[in-house]
Design a protein around this motif. Structure first.
Motif, PDB file in Angstrom:
ATOM      1  N   PHE A   9      45.408  -4.129  61.230  1.00  0.00           N
ATOM      2  CA  PHE A   9      44.455  -4.611  62.218  1.00  0.00           C
ATOM      3  C   PHE A   9      44.259  -3.506  63.251  1.00  0.00           C
ATOM      4  O   PHE A   9      45.059  -2.558  63.336  1.00  0.00           O
ATOM      5  N   SER A  10      43.225  -3.604  64.043  1.00  0.00           N
ATOM      6  CA  SER A  10      42.862  -2.532  64.966  1.00  0.00           C
ATOM      7  C   SER A  10      43.714  -2.567  66.230  1.00  0.00           C
ATOM      8  O   SER A  10      44.438  -3.524  66.495  1.00  0.00           O
ATOM      9  N   SER A  11      43.574  -1.505  67.004  1.00  0.00           N
ATOM     10  CA  SER A  11      44.285  -1.438  68.284  1.00  0.00           C
ATOM     11  C   SER A  11      43.801  -2.516  69.235  1.00  0.00           C
ATOM     12  O   SER A  11      44.532  -2.950  70.120  1.00  0.00           O
ATOM     13  N   GLN A  12      42.560  -2.969  69.046  1.00  0.00           N
ATOM     14  CA  GLN A  12      42.040  -4.036  69.898  1.00  0.00           C
ATOM     15  C   GLN A  12      42.835  -5.317  69.690  1.00  0.00           C
ATOM     16  O   GLN A  12      43.106  -6.065  70.631  1.00  0.00           O
ATOM     17  N   CYS A  13      43.243  -5.562  68.455  1.00  0.00           N
ATOM     18  CA  CYS A  13      44.072  -6.735  68.180  1.00  0.00           C
ATOM     19  C   CYS A  13      45.453  -6.571  68.800  1.00  0.00           C
ATOM     20  O   CYS A  13      46.058  -7.539  69.278  1.00  0.00           O
ATOM     21  N   SER A  14      45.952  -5.333  68.805  1.00  0.00           N
ATOM     22  CA  SER A  14      47.281  -5.079  69.366  1.00  0.00           C
ATOM     23  C   SER A  14      47.324  -5.338  70.857  1.00  0.00           C
ATOM     24  O   SER A  14      48.374  -5.681  71.419  1.00  0.00           O
ATOM     25  N   SER A  15      46.186  -5.171  71.508  1.00  0.00           N
ATOM     26  CA  SER A  15      46.143  -5.324  72.966  1.00  0.00           C
ATOM     27  C   SER A  15      45.736  -6.723  73.412  1.00  0.00           C
ATOM     28  O   SER A  15      45.458  -6.948  74.588  1.00  0.00           O
ATOM     29  N   LEU A  16      45.690  -7.641  72.455  1.00  0.00           N
ATOM     30  CA  LEU A  16      45.316  -9.009  72.818  1.00  0.00           C
ATOM     31  C   LEU A  16      46.304  -9.589  73.823  1.00  0.00           C
ATOM     32  O   LEU A  16      47.521  -9.466  73.663  1.00  0.00           O
ATOM     33  N   SER A  17      45.769 -10.213  74.856  1.00  0.00           N
ATOM     34  CA  SER A  17      46.623 -10.837  75.873  1.00  0.00           C
ATOM     35  C   SER A  17      46.903 -12.297  75.549  1.00  0.00           C
ATOM     36  O   SER A  17      47.671 -12.957  76.239  1.00  0.00           O
ATOM     37  N   VAL A  18      46.268 -12.799  74.495  1.00  0.00           N
ATOM     38  CA  VAL A  18      46.460 -14.197  74.110  1.00  0.00           C
ATOM     39  C   VAL A  18      47.585 -14.292  73.088  1.00  0.00           C
ATOM     40  O   VAL A  18      48.137 -13.286  72.640  1.00  0.00           O
ATOM     41  N   GLY A  19      47.921 -15.524  72.694  1.00  0.00           N
ATOM     42  CA  GLY A  19      48.911 -15.714  71.651  1.00  0.00           C
ATOM     43  C   GLY A  19      48.412 -15.150  70.336  1.00  0.00           C
ATOM     44  O   GLY A  19      47.368 -15.580  69.836  1.00  0.00           O
ATOM     45  N   PHE A  20      49.123 -14.165  69.796  1.00  0.00           N
ATOM     46  CA  PHE A  20      48.716 -13.501  68.551  1.00  0.00           C
ATOM     47  C   PHE A  20      49.929 -13.396  67.648  1.00  0.00           C
ATOM     48  O   PHE A  20      50.848 -12.618  67.896  1.00  0.00           O
ATOM     49  N   ASP A  21      49.946 -14.209  66.585  1.00  0.00           N
ATOM     50  CA  ASP A  21      51.086 -14.252  65.670  1.00  0.00           C
ATOM     51  C   ASP A  21      50.676 -13.616  64.347  1.00  0.00           C
ATOM     52  O   ASP A  21      49.841 -14.170  63.621  1.00  0.00           O
ATOM     53  N   PHE A  22      51.237 -12.452  64.027  1.00  0.00           N
ATOM     54  CA  PHE A  22      50.910 -11.755  62.785  1.00  0.00           C
ATOM     55  C   PHE A  22      52.151 -11.506  61.931  1.00  0.00           C
ATOM     56  O   PHE A  22      52.149 -10.663  61.036  1.00  0.00           O
ATOM     57  N   THR A  23      53.229 -12.248  62.179  1.00  0.00           N
ATOM     58  CA  THR A  23      54.449 -12.077  61.393  1.00  0.00           C
ATOM     59  C   THR A  23      54.218 -12.447  59.930  1.00  0.00           C
ATOM     60  O   THR A  23      53.307 -13.210  59.592  1.00  0.00           O
ATOM     61  N   GLY A  24      55.062 -11.869  59.056  1.00  0.00           N
ATOM     62  CA  GLY A  24      55.032 -12.235  57.643  1.00  0.00           C
ATOM     63  C   GLY A  24      53.846 -11.704  56.891  1.00  0.00           C
ATOM     64  O   GLY A  24      53.376 -12.354  55.941  1.00  0.00           O
ATOM     65  N   ASN A  25      53.325 -10.528  57.273  1.00  0.00           N
ATOM     66  CA  ASN A  25      52.220  -9.904  56.546  1.00  0.00           C
ATOM     67  C   ASN A  25      52.711  -8.603  55.903  1.00  0.00           C
ATOM     68  O   ASN A  25      53.896  -8.455  55.625  1.00  0.00           O
ATOM     69  N   CYS A  26      51.801  -7.683  55.658  1.00  0.00           N
ATOM     70  CA  CYS A  26      52.124  -6.411  55.011  1.00  0.00           C
ATOM     71  C   CYS A  26      51.628  -5.247  55.863  1.00  0.00           C
ATOM     72  O   CYS A  26      51.051  -4.279  55.352  1.00  0.00           O
ATOM     73  N   ILE A  27      51.815  -5.344  57.163  1.00  0.00           N
ATOM     74  CA  ILE A  27      51.295  -4.353  58.099  1.00  0.00           C
ATOM     75  C   ILE A  27      52.355  -3.284  58.344  1.00  0.00           C
ATOM     76  O   ILE A  27      53.432  -3.573  58.875  1.00  0.00           O
ATOM     77  N   PRO A  28      52.072  -2.033  57.950  1.00  0.00           N
ATOM     78  CA  PRO A  28      53.059  -0.954  58.100  1.00  0.00           C
ATOM     79  C   PRO A  28      53.426  -0.730  59.568  1.00  0.00           C
ATOM     80  O   PRO A  28      52.581  -0.785  60.453  1.00  0.00           O
ATOM     81  N   GLY A  29      54.699  -0.488  59.796  1.00  0.00           N
ATOM     82  CA  GLY A  29      55.170  -0.153  61.125  1.00  0.00           C
ATOM     83  C   GLY A  29      55.353  -1.335  62.051  1.00  0.00           C
ATOM     84  O   GLY A  29      55.724  -1.148  63.223  1.00  0.00           O
ATOM     85  N   LYS A  30      55.088  -2.525  61.591  1.00  0.00           N
ATOM     86  CA  LYS A  30      55.268  -3.721  62.415  1.00  0.00           C
ATOM     87  C   LYS A  30      56.503  -4.493  61.961  1.00  0.00           C
ATOM     88  O   LYS A  30      56.855  -4.495  60.771  1.00  0.00           O
ATOM     89  N   GLY A  31      57.147  -5.131  62.893  1.00  0.00           N
ATOM     90  CA  GLY A  31      58.337  -5.886  62.563  1.00  0.00           C
ATOM     91  C   GLY A  31      58.038  -7.245  61.953  1.00  0.00           C
ATOM     92  O   GLY A  31      56.919  -7.757  62.058  1.00  0.00           O
ATOM     93  N   TYR A  32      59.065  -7.789  61.286  1.00  0.00           N
ATOM     94  CA  TYR A  32      58.981  -9.133  60.715  1.00  0.00           C
ATOM     95  C   TYR A  32      57.826  -9.266  59.707  1.00  0.00           C
ATOM     96  O   TYR A  32      57.045 -10.213  59.739  1.00  0.00           O
ATOM     97  N   GLN A  33      57.746  -8.279  58.819  1.00  0.00           N
ATOM     98  CA  GLN A  33      56.724  -8.288  57.782  1.00  0.00           C
ATOM     99  C   GLN A  33      57.353  -8.596  56.422  1.00  0.00           C
ATOM    100  O   GLN A  33      58.580  -8.674  56.274  1.00  0.00           O
ATOM    101  N   ARG A  34      56.513  -8.804  55.428  1.00  0.00           N
ATOM    102  CA  ARG A  34      56.992  -9.048  54.070  1.00  0.00           C
ATOM    103  C   ARG A  34      57.652  -7.779  53.512  1.00  0.00           C
ATOM    104  O   ARG A  34      57.382  -6.660  53.949  1.00  0.00           O
TER     105      ARG A  34
END
Length: 400
Positions: A337-362
């Motif tokens: 996802f883009s940097s714009q998603c990373s800077s979201l100030s709202v509740g954003f739950d992206f755990t359990g995906n396949c996103i490189p460099g992010k924690g709690y992924q598959r």
């Protein structure tokens, strides 16, 4: 003199016949005329008939209405087998407007609210005698059985709330024939079978069917509903979200399909729901990409795509939605996802995906075989995306 008398009698006869044609509501004029043939018998007699002069002409319909309501409610009372809180103690005597939970306009019963009364029993056909009933709320009781077919005679009924009871059987078809119904709440019951297509042709504002045991596919005409809220969550519905979804640009504000067995893609036409505030399709088996048209949901506050099989990158424009409060995409197969998603100030739950460099992924093995990788979803090749032009494009390329 005889001719003069006969001429006078004839004029009186004509006058009395004219008066005999006059009728007024609740009052009758009865006229009898007799003309003698001899001198001693010449003359006119008048007999006037009518009802009791002391009677009230408006009392009969009122009394009939009260009697009908009394019969209906007493019949229902006998079908209620348990009333542990004594809710129906006041249901005694013919003054039905004094009954607890019964509301009247004048002498007419217009509303019944027995929410959370903890009553056990069934619904009786005699309730159809309440011809002025506009609201029937029976939320959170222990009613069971089926809805009487006589309910189709409730011409004034606008709100029917049977939620959180034990009703069973197939979808209550009789609700489709209640002519002025606008609010239908069948949540938290034990209804089974398919959802009828005609439900979405009816002029309803709310369709609440969640937490039952409905099966089969969502009717194809879903997108043509006039409802502002459609909740089909927590059933056993399968198949794809109909391509008609959003095609008419309806006034939907809340759509909840979570926890079913839906497959396929999210239709591009979802972007036509410019007024939608809640869109929840979590806990299904939806696949493919998330359509860019979701970024046209300018009023969206809650967007939940979690626990599906979506893949690819999360569209940048989705994270730019100005009214977004909660965005959940957890437990899918998104790869970025883009940097714009990373800077979201709202509740954003992206755990359990396949996103490189992010924690709690598959794990890598899980991400190497993406479900539905060969699935082809319709995409609108428009960059930059013009939300105003979606309607024309979709109506040309799609059929209901």
């Amino acid at each position: 003199m005889m001719k003069k008398k006969k001429g006078t009698n004839f004029k009186l006869l004509c006058l009395l016949l004219f008066l005999g044609l006059i009728q007024t509501n609740g009052f009758g004029i009865g006229v009898g005329v007799g003309i003698g043939g001899g001198d001693g018998d010449d003359g006119v007699w008048i007999g006037a008939g009518g009802g009791n002069p002391n009677s009230n002409p408006g009392s009969a319909p009122k009394q009939q209405t009260t009697n009908a309501a009394y019969r209906a409610l007493q019949s229902w009372k006998t079908a209620i087998t348990e009333d542990p809180s004594g809710f129906l103690k006041t249901w005694v005597g013919e003054d039905v407007c004094s009954y607890r939970g019964v509301f009247c306009s004048g002498s007419f019963v217009t509303s019944i609210d027995l929410n959370k009364a903890n009553l056990k029993g069934t619904i009786v056909k005699d309730l159809s005698l309440l011809s002025d009933l506009t609201i029937l709320h029976l939320n959170s009781n222990r009613f069971s059985g089926q809805i009487p077919d006589s309910f189709r005679n409730l011409d004034s009924l606008q709100e029917l709330d049977l939620s959180n009871n034990g009703f069973s059987g197939s979808f209550p078809q009789v609700t489709l024939y209640i002519p002025n119904l606008v609010y239908l709440d069948l949540r938290f019951n034990e209804f089974t079978g398919s959802i009828p297509e005609s439900l979405f042709n009816k002029q309803l504002d709310a369709i609440l069917l969640n937490n039952n045991q409905f099966t089969g596919e969502i009717p194809r005409n879903l997108g043509y509903s006039t409802a502002s809220v459609i909740n089909l969550a927590n059933n056993r519905l399968s198949g794809e979200i109909p391509t008609s979804f959003g095609i008419t640009g309806s006034k939907l504000k809340e759509v909840l399909f979570l926890n079913n067995q839906l497959t396929g893609c999210i239709p591009e036409s979802v972007g036509l729901f410019s007024d939608i505030e809640v869109f929840d399709v979590s806990f299904n088996s939806l696949m493919g990409h998330v359509p860019d048209t979701i970024s046209c949901l300018s009023e969206i506050e809650v967007l939940n795509l979690g626990h599906n099989k979506f893949s690819g990158d999360l569209p940048d424009l989705v994270c730019a939605l100005r009214n977004l409060i909660n965005l959940t995409v957890s437990f899918n197969f998104f790869s970025g996802f883009s940097s714009q998603c990373s800077s979201l100030s709202v509740g954003f739950d992206f755990t359990g995906n396949c996103i490189p460099g992010k924690g709690y992924q598959r794990s890598q093995p899980d991400c190497s075989a993406i479900p539905g990788g060969q699935l082809s979803c319709l995409r609108i090749p428009a960059q930059p995306l013009t939300c105003a032009g979606i309607s024309v494009g979709l109506k040309v390329t799609k059929s209901p």
